[in-house]
Design a protein around this motif. Structure first.
Motif, PDB file in Angstrom:
ATOM      1  N   THR A  19       0.544  -1.587  -0.487  1.00  0.00           N
ATOM      2  CA  THR A  19      -0.563   0.094  -0.473  1.00  0.00           C
ATOM      3  C   THR A  19       0.617   1.205   0.517  1.00  0.00           C
ATOM      4  OG1 THR A  19      -0.472  -0.367   2.486  1.00  0.00           O
ATOM      5  CG2 THR A  19      -2.086  -1.391   1.185  1.00  0.00           C
ATOM      6  N   LEU A  20       1.861   1.284   0.505  1.00  0.00           N
ATOM      7  CA  LEU A  20       2.728   2.657   0.633  1.00  0.00           C
ATOM      8  C   LEU A  20       3.631   2.596  -0.782  1.00  0.00           C
ATOM      9  CD1 LEU A  20       1.904   3.139   3.162  1.00  0.00           C
ATOM     10  CD2 LEU A  20       3.630   3.670   4.445  1.00  0.00           C
ATOM     11  N   THR A  21       3.831   1.696  -1.609  1.00  0.00           N
ATOM     12  CA  THR A  21       4.728   1.698  -2.751  1.00  0.00           C
ATOM     13  C   THR A  21       4.179   2.234  -3.488  1.00  0.00           C
ATOM     14  OG1 THR A  21       5.276  -0.399  -1.421  1.00  0.00           O
ATOM     15  CG2 THR A  21       6.219   0.059  -4.157  1.00  0.00           C
ATOM     16  N   PRO A  22       4.655   3.353  -4.134  1.00  0.00           N
ATOM     17  CA  PRO A  22       4.516   3.806  -5.341  1.00  0.00           C
ATOM     18  C   PRO A  22       4.388   3.198  -6.178  1.00  0.00           C
ATOM     19  CG  PRO A  22       5.501   5.727  -4.129  1.00  0.00           C
ATOM     20  CD  PRO A  22       5.999   4.327  -3.848  1.00  0.00           C
ATOM     21  N   GLY A  23       3.257   2.855  -7.489  1.00  0.00           N
ATOM     22  CA  GLY A  23       2.939   1.858  -8.276  1.00  0.00           C
ATOM     23  C   GLY A  23       1.868   0.870  -7.790  1.00  0.00           C
ATOM     24  N   VAL A  24       2.132  -0.027  -6.977  1.00  0.00           N
ATOM     25  CA  VAL A  24       1.874  -0.962  -6.596  1.00  0.00           C
ATOM     26  C   VAL A  24       0.203  -0.434  -6.118  1.00  0.00           C
ATOM     27  CG1 VAL A  24       1.842  -2.519  -4.700  1.00  0.00           C
ATOM     28  CG2 VAL A  24       3.912  -1.888  -6.135  1.00  0.00           C
TER      29      VAL A  24
ATOM     30  N   TRP B 137       7.936  11.530   6.233  1.00  0.00           N
ATOM     31  CA  TRP B 137       8.175  11.940   4.674  1.00  0.00           C
ATOM     32  C   TRP B 137       7.211  12.689   4.329  1.00  0.00           C
ATOM     33  CZ3 TRP B 137       3.811  11.472   0.174  1.00  0.00           C
ATOM     34  CH2 TRP B 137       4.907  11.808  -0.040  1.00  0.00           C
ATOM     35  N   ALA B 138       6.382  13.266   4.361  1.00  0.00           N
ATOM     36  CA  ALA B 138       5.710  14.839   3.727  1.00  0.00           C
ATOM     37  C   ALA B 138       6.118  15.607   4.349  1.00  0.00           C
ATOM     38  CB  ALA B 138       4.214  14.535   4.587  1.00  0.00           C
ATOM     39  N   THR B 139       6.905  15.862   5.426  1.00  0.00           N
ATOM     40  CA  THR B 139       7.513  17.424   5.850  1.00  0.00           C
ATOM     41  C   THR B 139       9.068  17.598   5.095  1.00  0.00           C
ATOM     42  OG1 THR B 139       9.372  16.077   7.090  1.00  0.00           O
ATOM     43  CG2 THR B 139       7.239  16.967   8.197  1.00  0.00           C
TER      44      THR B 139
ATOM     45  N   PRO C  82       8.368   9.868  -3.367  1.00  0.00           N
ATOM     46  CA  PRO C  82       7.963   9.110  -2.145  1.00  0.00           C
ATOM     47  C   PRO C  82       7.828   7.407  -2.599  1.00  0.00           C
ATOM     48  CG  PRO C  82       5.901   9.287  -4.654  1.00  0.00           C
ATOM     49  CD  PRO C  82       6.764  10.462  -4.480  1.00  0.00           C
ATOM     50  N   SER C  83       9.536   7.657  -3.964  1.00  0.00           N
ATOM     51  CA  SER C  83      10.040   5.726  -3.865  1.00  0.00           C
ATOM     52  C   SER C  83      11.322   6.328  -3.447  1.00  0.00           C
ATOM     53  CB  SER C  83      10.045   5.571  -5.703  1.00  0.00           C
ATOM     54  OG  SER C  83      10.240   6.325  -5.670  1.00  0.00           O
ATOM     55  N   GLY C  84      11.988   4.796  -3.003  1.00  0.00           N
ATOM     56  CA  GLY C  84      13.266   4.935  -2.028  1.00  0.00           C
ATOM     57  C   GLY C  84      14.029   5.131  -1.415  1.00  0.00           C
ATOM     58  N   PRO C  85      14.250   5.525  -0.788  1.00  0.00           N
ATOM     59  CA  PRO C  85      15.469   4.649   0.864  1.00  0.00           C
ATOM     60  C   PRO C  85      13.910   5.968   2.026  1.00  0.00           C
ATOM     61  CG  PRO C  85      16.876   5.937  -0.281  1.00  0.00           C
ATOM     62  CD  PRO C  85      15.833   5.745  -1.018  1.00  0.00           C
TER      63      PRO C  85
END
Length: 204
Positions: free
Chosen positions: A81-86, A167-169, A174-177
């Motif tokens: 759910t948190l991986t972009p594109g998935v 992450w939002a700050t 949205p992908s990557g480490p």
């Protein structure tokens, strides 16, 4: 959801303070009375957008392969759910970033976000009980909710919530480490050390 999307677009374009409930209604193509039938305030209008992500994650935990232990099911759900594109497109994640940032600057909007997160804790606790976590974790699927079970669910939800908020700050993609999925997985490492009871089971 149409009203919620209209509210999010206006909040992003105009700012929260400059947007009225009537503006949201007009942008959504509904009468103001229709708006107030669903939402008491303009801030509440984006609650469905907050909630859809929380529900998607909890459902992914529910649908994780039965062979996975509860911590593994949580990690599986994060990847789904948190991986972009998935689970969600990269473009949608930018909307998430905007909405989370707005929640951090508005007490009223922050309350809406907090209420959605609190609701998701209860839903996750129920799902974890259904996955057969044992009494040692306080997740007895016969006895029902327990303080320990709610604590375990709260920790798991907090691991994801804090990852998304952190992450939002930033301006990280949205992908990557430094994306929400990787941040959440690192946070969930703490959950692996919790007591889940003999019924939890492990794989591998």
């Amino acid at each position: 959801m149409e009203i919620a999307r209209a509210a999010a677009r206006l909040f992003a374009d105009r700012g929260l303070r400059a947007t009225r409930a009537e503006d949201i209604a007009q942008a959504a193509g509904v009468a103001p009375r229709t708006f107030y039938r669903y939402f008491a305030t303009k801030e509440e209008a984006v609650a469905p957008l907050y909630a859809v992500g929380a529900r998607r994650w909890v459902e992914a935990v529910r649908e994780a392969p039965p062979r996975l232990s509860p911590p593994e099911a949580l990690e599986h759900a994060v990847r789904r759910t948190l991986t972009p594109g998935v689970g969600v497109s990269a473009a949608s994640w930018e909307w998430v970033r905007t909405l989370i940032r707005l929640a951090s600057t508005s007490p009223a909007l922050g309350k809406v976000w907090a209420e959605v997160c609190h609701t998701s804790e209860g839903a996750l606790e129920e799902v974890l009980r259904g996955r057969g976590a044992g009494d040692g974790a306080g997740l007895d699927n016969v006895a029902g909710p327990t303080p320990r079970g709610r604590f375990v669910a709260a920790v798991a939800c907090a691991a994801v919530r804090v990852a998304v908020e952190s992450w939002a700050t930033t301006d990280s993609p949205p992908s990557g480490p430094q994306g929400p999925a990787e941040l959440a997985l690192r946070n969930l490492e703490a959950v692996r050390g919790m007591e889940w009871g003999s019924g939890a089971g492990t794989s591998g």
